[in-house]
Design a protein around this motif. Structure first.
Motif, short mmCIF file in Angstrom:
data_model
loop_
_atom_site.label_atom_id
_atom_site.label_comp_id
_atom_site.label_asym_id
_atom_site.label_seq_id
_atom_site.Cartn_x
_atom_site.Cartn_y
_atom_site.Cartn_z
N THR A 37 13.63 7.53 5.00
CA THR A 37 12.62 6.85 4.18
C THR A 37 11.33 6.78 4.98
N VAL A 38 10.22 7.12 4.34
CA VAL A 38 8.90 7.02 4.97
C VAL A 38 8.11 5.94 4.26
N LEU A 39 7.56 5.00 5.04
CA LEU A 39 6.69 3.95 4.49
C LEU A 39 5.24 4.27 4.86
N GLU A 40 4.38 4.38 3.88
CA GLU A 40 2.96 4.65 4.10
C GLU A 40 2.15 3.60 3.33
N LYS A 41 1.25 2.93 4.02
CA LYS A 41 0.54 1.82 3.38
C LYS A 41 -0.51 2.28 2.37
N GLU A 42 -0.98 3.52 2.50
CA GLU A 42 -1.98 4.04 1.57
C GLU A 42 -1.29 4.61 0.31
N PRO A 43 -2.08 4.87 -0.74
CA PRO A 43 -1.47 5.39 -1.99
C PRO A 43 -1.12 6.88 -1.92
N ALA A 44 -1.44 7.54 -0.80
CA ALA A 44 -1.16 8.97 -0.65
C ALA A 44 -1.08 9.27 0.85
N PRO A 45 -0.56 10.45 1.22
CA PRO A 45 -0.46 10.76 2.65
C PRO A 45 -1.80 11.17 3.25
N ALA A 46 -1.85 11.18 4.58
CA ALA A 46 -2.94 11.82 5.34
C ALA A 46 -4.31 11.20 5.08
N ARG A 47 -4.36 9.88 4.90
CA ARG A 47 -5.64 9.23 4.59
C ARG A 47 -6.47 8.88 5.82
N HIS A 48 -5.89 8.98 7.01
CA HIS A 48 -6.63 8.56 8.20
C HIS A 48 -6.83 9.75 9.16
N SER A 165 10.44 17.81 3.01
CA SER A 165 11.33 17.00 3.84
C SER A 165 12.53 16.47 3.06
N GLY A 166 12.34 16.26 1.77
CA GLY A 166 13.41 15.64 0.99
C GLY A 166 13.54 14.15 1.26
N ALA A 167 12.63 13.59 2.03
CA ALA A 167 12.68 12.15 2.34
C ALA A 167 12.20 11.35 1.13
N GLU A 168 12.63 10.08 1.09
CA GLU A 168 12.08 9.16 0.10
C GLU A 168 10.79 8.61 0.70
N ILE A 169 9.68 8.84 0.03
CA ILE A 169 8.39 8.39 0.56
C ILE A 169 7.84 7.29 -0.35
N ARG A 170 7.62 6.14 0.26
CA ARG A 170 7.10 5.00 -0.49
C ARG A 170 5.65 4.76 -0.08
N VAL A 188 12.75 -4.06 7.52
CA VAL A 188 11.29 -4.09 7.50
C VAL A 188 10.82 -4.71 6.19
N ARG A 189 9.89 -5.66 6.30
CA ARG A 189 9.30 -6.27 5.11
C ARG A 189 7.91 -5.69 4.90
N THR A 190 7.59 -5.33 3.68
CA THR A 190 6.26 -4.79 3.37
C THR A 190 5.39 -5.90 2.77
#
Length: 405
Positions: A37-48, A165-170, A188-190
């Motif tokens: 599982t990947v947790l990303e705080k932005e609405p899409a990848p690669a924002r920074h 990757s087949g990962a679950e990305i949130r 982990v709490r979001t």
């Protein structure tokens, strides 16, 4: 978490930049069936950092022979070109010039030739007159041509890694709390209040990696000090054919103001390197007092400032004065005029600084109980992302195996 804990996944990756997504990709390839599982705080990848750089596939010429940066950049450059070709991602192997404009730079240029050869990189030395064969408008006393340098769209690479990757990305999942139990794993709490449980945590949080390490309960022994890199676009793109760099100062991890013809045909000019007033401080108007206080309470930040204040003043001048920025460019490209430069977006580099004020000059990966932390992965991390991802995956899978055992 109790003995009957229900896990949402085996490995939880914090951060959906290119390093986090490459790690997820490497884990599922090395150990099919591992739930990531990947947790990303932005609405899409690669924002920074991933999506705000000049898109260069670095050759690896700058980095100390034997270092992770050298090994992973050289290997990663070849793999990145292959990855882009395989998935039809826009890229080109353009080569680049590194140009000496002052006599004091000639010994450093020659040292780069030696370093390139030690790192196994093909390098051609050029006289001042030969520069025009590659870049008619560029002037210098001497230069080297590095033909393995290229350009690509790292945002597209990150999106492809996420998909493959087949990962679950949130997305929209900012981590605010980490509860680690040695015998069980991590919860982990979001910011939304969701709780995600896994056996192993992998911290690829970039600009926030030291904060995530401390939330986990591990002292990283470094702090991230954010440096903003400001860019201009060149209005007269015909002045530059490819990639043109100055000779860097070996005391700093920054490469200086350079010219980069991107995959879209536009020419980026920059970046400089000035302290940012927020970890995501993409302009002088973005100020987060709490984050500034975190920087100022780290002894290393003050020691770094005392050691490098002269260099820093020059960078600040180029930030607040367009004329000073143009003057830096004109050393290599005399034809450029102030009106040729149009302000473009900025990036922020996550630079790890040691307690003694030293700038961490290599990739830094550390392990804790049920955790792997990537604590320094600025440029050339995008170039090196596939080998970095494999190394982080190797460590995460070893931690997972011992956890299961």
């Amino acid at each position: 978490m109790g003995a009957g804990t229900a896990y949402d996944g085996d490995v939880l990756v914090v951060g959906g930049g290119i390093v986090g997504l490459s790690t997820a990709y490497a884990i599922t390839r090395a150990a099919p069936g591992t739930r990531v599982t990947v947790l990303e705080k932005e609405p899409a990848p690669a924002r920074h950092q991933t999506g705000r750089n000049s898109g260069v596939i670095h050759s690896g010429i700058y980095y100390r022979p034997g270092s992770l940066k050298a090994r992973y950049a050289v290997r990663g450059a070849a793999e990145m070109v292959k990855f882009c070709a395989e998935y039809d991602i826009p890229h080109a192997v353009t080569g680049k010039l590194i140009v000496a404009t002052g006599r004091d730079e000639l010994p450093r240029l020659h040292a780069l030739v030696q370093r390139g050869r030690e790192n196994g990189i093909p390098v051609q030395e050029l006289s001042g007159a030969q520069i025009a064969e590659y870049e008619p408008e560029v002037r210098g006393l001497a230069a080297i041509h590095v033909r393995t340098t290229g350009i690509c769209d790292y945002g597209a690479v990150a999106r492809q890694l996420a998909e493959a990757s087949g990962a679950e990305i949130r997305y929209g999942a900012e981590v605010v709390q980490v509860d680690r139990r040695a015998g069980l794993g991590v919860a982990v709490r979001t910011a939304r209040g969701d709780v995600v449980r896994a056996r192993v945590l992998v911290n690829c949080a970039g600009l926030h990696c030291d904060r995530i390490a401390r939330l986990t309960g591990d002292e990283p022994e470094v702090r991230i000090v954010p440096f903003r890199g400001e860019y201009y676009e060149l209005a007269r793109t015909e002045l530059v054919r490819g990639l043109v760099y100055p000779v860097p100062d070996p005391a700093f991890p920054f490469l200086g103001v350079h010219l980069t013809r991107g995959i879209d045909g536009g020419v980026h000019v920059g970046p400089n390197a000035v302290p940012a007033l927020a970890r995501e401080g993409y302009g002088w108007g973005v100020v987060r007092p709490g984050e500034v206080a975190q920087t100022l309470t780290w002894p290393g930040a003050w020691r770094m400032g005392r050691q490098h204040w002269r260099y820093g003043l020059g960078e600040l001048r180029r930030s607040v004065s367009k004329g000073a920025f143009v003057a830096a460019v004109r050393r290599m490209l005399p034809a450029v005029r102030e009106e040729d430069l149009v302000r473009a977006g900025a990036g922020v580099r996550a630079q790890a600084v040691l307690r003694d004020g030293g700038l961490v000059d290599d990739f830094l990966i550390r392990e804790g109980e049920r955790a792997v932390h990537v604590l320094n992965a600025p440029s050339p991390a995008a170039t090196a992302s596939l080998p970095i991802g494999r190394e982080v995956a190797r460590r995460a899978l070893a931690v997972l195996e011992s956890a299961r055992g």
